[in-house]
Design an enzyme around this catalytic site. Sequence first.
Site, PDB file in Angstrom:
ATOM      1  N   LYS A  39      37.467  45.550  39.410  1.00 48.32           N
ATOM      2  CA  LYS A  39      38.283  46.779  39.485  1.00 48.32           C
ATOM      3  C   LYS A  39      39.281  46.855  38.334  1.00 48.32           C
ATOM      4  CE  LYS A  39      40.091  45.927  43.574  1.00 48.32           C
ATOM      5  NZ  LYS A  39      39.438  44.692  44.057  1.00 48.32           N
TER       6      LYS A  39
ATOM      7  N   ARG B  98      44.622  50.129  50.568  1.00 47.84           N
ATOM      8  CA  ARG B  98      43.857  49.017  51.139  1.00 47.84           C
ATOM      9  C   ARG B  98      43.755  49.120  52.655  1.00 47.84           C
ATOM     10  NH1 ARG B  98      44.948  45.258  46.604  1.00 47.84           N
ATOM     11  NH2 ARG B  98      43.837  43.326  46.866  1.00 47.84           N
TER      12      ARG B  98
ATOM     13  N   ARG C 224      41.237  36.476  51.277  1.00 48.63           N
ATOM     14  CA  ARG C 224      41.304  37.808  50.670  1.00 48.63           C
ATOM     15  C   ARG C 224      40.042  38.603  50.993  1.00 48.63           C
ATOM     16  NH1 ARG C 224      42.217  36.005  44.794  1.00 48.63           N
ATOM     17  NH2 ARG C 224      42.137  38.190  44.180  1.00 48.63           N
TER      18      ARG C 224
END
Length: 192
Positions: free
Chosen positions: A9, A84, A141
């Site tokens: 990203k 997110r 994560r």
Amino acid sequence: MFGPPGAGKGTQAKIITETRGWPQLSTGDMLRSAIAAGSELGRKVEAILAKGDLVSDEIVIGIIAERLDKPDCAKGAVFDGFPRTIPQAEALDRLLAGRGKKIELVIELKVDDAILLKRVEQRIAEGHSRPDDNPETLKNRLAVYYKNTAPLLAYYKGQKKLVTIDGMAPIDSVTKAIAKAIDMAGKKGWFG
Ligand code: AMP
């Protein structure tokens, strides 16, 4: 820009910034600078980043709201690592609507977990890893990504804004596929 940690990203967002002039708004970078500066915000979030957990919606929505009002965002921006969670996406829609803007395109970079782990190991070996780049934190994560962030794909798919790109292809091919998606979205009149 959407995708699991290590999907590319940041790399691709930087290229979009160079080619289109839209600033890269990376909440991860903003939080890391706050930590490096030793600010109150930095001290508050340091342990959360080290673990690979999510910082509160309130904090990241606040920093994005402030950033969006800077003049360089007038003609567009590339969001990298934000939103997110669904509440963050809803807040972003409201923030943009209040400024007469909207999300035009969501690009998902799809990469298998095994390759993400290899990429992080490579970043460590090459000496340009971040403190949260280690196999243990990456596992957390990733779990956080699938639990909290992946549901956003359906949110944007429902809005017909989602384009999925193979993030395992060479960097150049990914860049080209993204450029095509942006140009197509422009032609469809999404931008404007
Ligand atoms: P990133 O560089 O985007 O992978 O972000 C690094 C870390 O910053 C994440 O693991 C989270 O701890 C935190 N972070 C970044 N963006 C957000 C966000 N939008 N919401 C919550 N936490 C975030």
